[in-house]
Design a protein around this motif. Structure first.
Motif, PDB file in Angstrom:
ATOM      1  N   PHE A   1      53.479  41.695  32.303  1.00 12.82           N
ATOM      2  CA  PHE A   1      52.322  40.846  32.614  1.00 12.82           C
ATOM      3  C   PHE A   1      52.758  39.386  32.615  1.00 12.82           C
ATOM      4  CE2 PHE A   1      47.529  40.312  31.858  1.00 12.82           C
ATOM      5  CZ  PHE A   1      47.536  38.978  32.225  1.00 12.82           C
ATOM      6  N   ILE A   2      52.741  38.759  33.801  1.00 17.59           N
ATOM      7  CA  ILE A   2      53.101  37.349  33.929  1.00 17.59           C
ATOM      8  C   ILE A   2      51.867  36.597  34.451  1.00 17.59           C
ATOM      9  CG2 ILE A   2      54.724  35.701  34.954  1.00 17.59           C
ATOM     10  CD1 ILE A   2      56.091  37.918  33.231  1.00 17.59           C
ATOM     11  N   ALA A   3      51.584  35.470  33.862  1.00 20.51           N
ATOM     12  CA  ALA A   3      50.386  34.708  34.243  1.00 20.51           C
ATOM     13  C   ALA A   3      50.593  34.013  35.585  1.00 20.51           C
ATOM     14  CB  ALA A   3      50.071  33.673  33.161  1.00 20.51           C
ATOM     15  N   THR A   4      50.029  34.596  36.640  1.00 18.19           N
ATOM     16  CA  THR A   4      50.088  34.015  37.994  1.00 18.19           C
ATOM     17  C   THR A   4      48.783  34.335  38.714  1.00 18.19           C
ATOM     18  OG1 THR A   4      50.939  35.991  39.094  1.00 18.19           O
ATOM     19  CG2 THR A   4      52.591  34.511  38.137  1.00 18.19           C
ATOM     20  N   ARG A   5      48.691  33.881  39.948  1.00 21.65           N
ATOM     21  CA  ARG A   5      47.511  34.223  40.767  1.00 21.65           C
ATOM     22  C   ARG A   5      47.353  35.723  40.915  1.00 21.65           C
ATOM     23  NH1 ARG A   5      45.827  31.179  45.855  1.00 21.65           N
ATOM     24  NH2 ARG A   5      46.701  33.001  46.869  1.00 21.65           N
ATOM     25  N   MET A   6      48.482  36.451  40.921  1.00 20.69           N
ATOM     26  CA  MET A   6      48.407  37.904  41.098  1.00 20.69           C
ATOM     27  C   MET A   6      47.659  38.558  39.927  1.00 20.69           C
ATOM     28  SD  MET A   6      51.511  40.591  41.829  1.00 20.69           S
ATOM     29  CE  MET A   6      51.845  40.063  43.497  1.00 20.69           C
ATOM     30  N   THR A   7      47.977  38.140  38.697  1.00 23.89           N
ATOM     31  CA  THR A   7      47.292  38.737  37.544  1.00 23.89           C
ATOM     32  C   THR A   7      45.877  38.175  37.398  1.00 23.89           C
ATOM     33  OG1 THR A   7      48.781  37.275  36.283  1.00 23.89           O
ATOM     34  CG2 THR A   7      49.150  39.637  36.101  1.00 23.89           C
ATOM     35  N   GLU A   8      45.664  36.942  37.882  1.00 28.11           N
ATOM     36  CA  GLU A   8      44.286  36.411  37.902  1.00 28.11           C
ATOM     37  C   GLU A   8      43.414  37.281  38.798  1.00 28.11           C
ATOM     38  OE1 GLU A   8      44.185  32.265  39.010  1.00 28.11           O
ATOM     39  OE2 GLU A   8      45.495  31.728  37.357  1.00 28.11           O
ATOM     40  N   ALA A   9      43.979  37.702  39.930  1.00 23.84           N
ATOM     41  CA  ALA A   9      43.225  38.558  40.864  1.00 23.84           C
ATOM     42  C   ALA A   9      42.933  39.917  40.231  1.00 23.84           C
ATOM     43  CB  ALA A   9      44.024  38.736  42.159  1.00 23.84           C
ATOM     44  N   THR A  10      43.866  40.412  39.411  1.00 25.25           N
ATOM     45  CA  THR A  10      43.648  41.704  38.743  1.00 25.25           C
ATOM     46  C   THR A  10      42.484  41.588  37.766  1.00 25.25           C
ATOM     47  OG1 THR A  10      45.994  42.178  38.929  1.00 25.25           O
ATOM     48  CG2 THR A  10      44.762  43.511  37.365  1.00 25.25           C
ATOM     49  N   ALA A  11      42.433  40.483  37.010  1.00 26.15           N
ATOM     50  CA  ALA A  11      41.334  40.283  36.054  1.00 26.15           C
ATOM     51  C   ALA A  11      40.000  40.258  36.795  1.00 26.15           C
ATOM     52  CB  ALA A  11      41.557  38.992  35.277  1.00 26.15           C
ATOM     53  N   GLU A  12      39.995  39.553  37.914  1.00 24.54           N
ATOM     54  CA  GLU A  12      38.755  39.451  38.705  1.00 24.54           C
ATOM     55  C   GLU A  12      38.303  40.834  39.158  1.00 24.54           C
ATOM     56  OE1 GLU A  12      39.025  36.125  41.459  1.00 24.54           O
ATOM     57  OE2 GLU A  12      37.495  37.120  42.688  1.00 24.54           O
ATOM     58  N   ARG A  13      39.268  41.638  39.633  1.00 29.10           N
ATOM     59  CA  ARG A  13      38.921  42.994  40.102  1.00 29.10           C
ATOM     60  C   ARG A  13      38.380  43.847  38.966  1.00 29.10           C
ATOM     61  NH1 ARG A  13      41.725  47.494  39.856  1.00 29.10           N
ATOM     62  NH2 ARG A  13      43.639  46.429  39.286  1.00 29.10           N
ATOM     63  N   MET A  14      38.899  43.608  37.739  1.00 32.07           N
ATOM     64  CA  MET A  14      38.454  44.396  36.591  1.00 32.07           C
ATOM     65  C   MET A  14      37.132  43.878  36.018  1.00 32.07           C
ATOM     66  SD  MET A  14      42.173  44.831  34.758  1.00 32.07           S
ATOM     67  CE  MET A  14      41.596  45.632  33.268  1.00 32.07           C
ATOM     68  N   GLY A  15      36.665  42.730  36.538  1.00 34.53           N
ATOM     69  CA  GLY A  15      35.386  42.188  36.084  1.00 34.53           C
ATOM     70  C   GLY A  15      35.466  41.525  34.722  1.00 34.53           C
ATOM     71  N   ILE A  16      36.668  41.033  34.344  1.00 37.85           N
ATOM     72  CA  ILE A  16      36.820  40.297  33.087  1.00 37.85           C
ATOM     73  C   ILE A  16      37.449  38.937  33.397  1.00 37.85           C
ATOM     74  CG2 ILE A  16      37.033  42.343  31.610  1.00 37.85           C
ATOM     75  CD1 ILE A  16      40.072  42.006  31.690  1.00 37.85           C
TER      76      ILE A  16
END
Ligand code: NAP
Length: 250
Positions: A185-200
């Motif tokens: 898990f690296i903090a980037t736009r890619m993981t930001e998008a994952t959080a958004e998809r998960m609704g958190i």
């Protein structure tokens, strides 16, 4: 300054892990071609490196297109006269459970990561074989080991590990090494998008991951850039076909 006189090409270099890698390679003395699907994003990252006193150019390139990949390598060589280091950070995700995943999302992810890594390595090795030296660093992921909702991404990322082992066997005789860095898990736009998809929120996702990680934090792009810089340097000249997990955990 392990990379003085070296020329590096970083795909997906406009953002996230690729941008941090381009900065790190430049800090170590390399001239860097930053490629990204969005030319403006690549140009901005290159301008940042030049402002800090480094040498860099931006190149627009979709890594899933053979003609664009060949033009990207040709532009790098015409600007800097050689190519010593290729790092393939271009990527995206299109997550869904396998039974709901569209053929388009399967193809896009496989084409960007797996085919893209192959096309970039193929174009770069043509230059490196003539030079009789080179470093190729491909980017996999802990998702290669399996991750719910990522059948396309997981298959591509494990495929990249097999691709690297094969290229290492074929290219070793030309003093070209091929290695893989597999981030967690690296903090980037890619993981930001994952959080958004998960609704958190991203903070909730970071905190949740950190709570179970032995080093008790998420990774930063610079954590991955350091591992890539090692493989790109002469310190790793007898290391090839390896996958290094950068995940704050065994
Ligand atoms: P990022 O911040 O989204 O950066 C990826 C860059 O690649 C973006 O600028 C993106 O452009 C670009 N790109 C997408 N498709 C492309 C294409 N066809 N050709 C050229 N460029 C393209 O993502 P990141 O987190 O830094 O990811 C970098 C690499 O690390 C990827 O291979 C990713 O799979 C891998 N990785 C990331 C993590 C993580 O936790 N972040 C973990 C394991 C592995 P757009 O923004 O316009 O799409």
């Amino acid at each position: 300054m392990r990379l003085q006189e070296k020329v590096a090409l970083v795909t997906g270099g406009g953002r996230g892990i690729g941008a941090a890698t381009a900065r790190r390679l430049a800090q170590e003395g390399a001239a860097v071609a930053i490629a990204d699907i969005d030319q403006e994003v690549a140009d901005a990252a290159a301008a940042g490196i030049r402002q800090d006193g480094g040498r860099a150019i931006g190149v627009g390139c979709d890594v899933s297109r053979k003609d664009q990949v060949e033009a990207m390598v040709a532009r790098t060589v015409s600007e800097f006269s050689r190519l010593d280091i290729l790092v393939t950070c271009a990527g995206l995700i299109r997550d869904n459970l396998a039974h709901k995943m569209s053929e388009e999302d399967w193809d896009l992810v496989i084409d960007t990561h797996l085919k893209g890594s192959f096309l970039c390595a193929q174009a770069a090795q043509a230059v490196m074989v003539k030079q009789r030296s080179g470093r190729i660093v491909l980017i996999s992921s802990t998702s290669a080991l399996g991750n719910r909702g990522q059948a396309n991404y997981s298959a591509a990322k494990m495929g990249i590990q097999g691709l690297a082992r094969t290229l290492a066997l074929e290219l070793g005789r030309y003093e070209i090494t091929v290695n893989v860095v597999a981030p967690g898990f690296i903090a980037t736009r890619m993981t930001e998008a994952t959080a958004e998809r998960m609704g958190i929120t991203f903070e909730q996702m970071r905190d949740g991951f950190a709570a179970t990680n032995p080093i008790a934090r998420v990774g930063e792009p610079e954590d991955v850039a350091g591992a890539i810089a090692f493989f790109a340097s002469d310190d790793a000249s007898y290391v090839t076909g390896q996958t290094l997990y950068v995940r704050g955990a065994p």
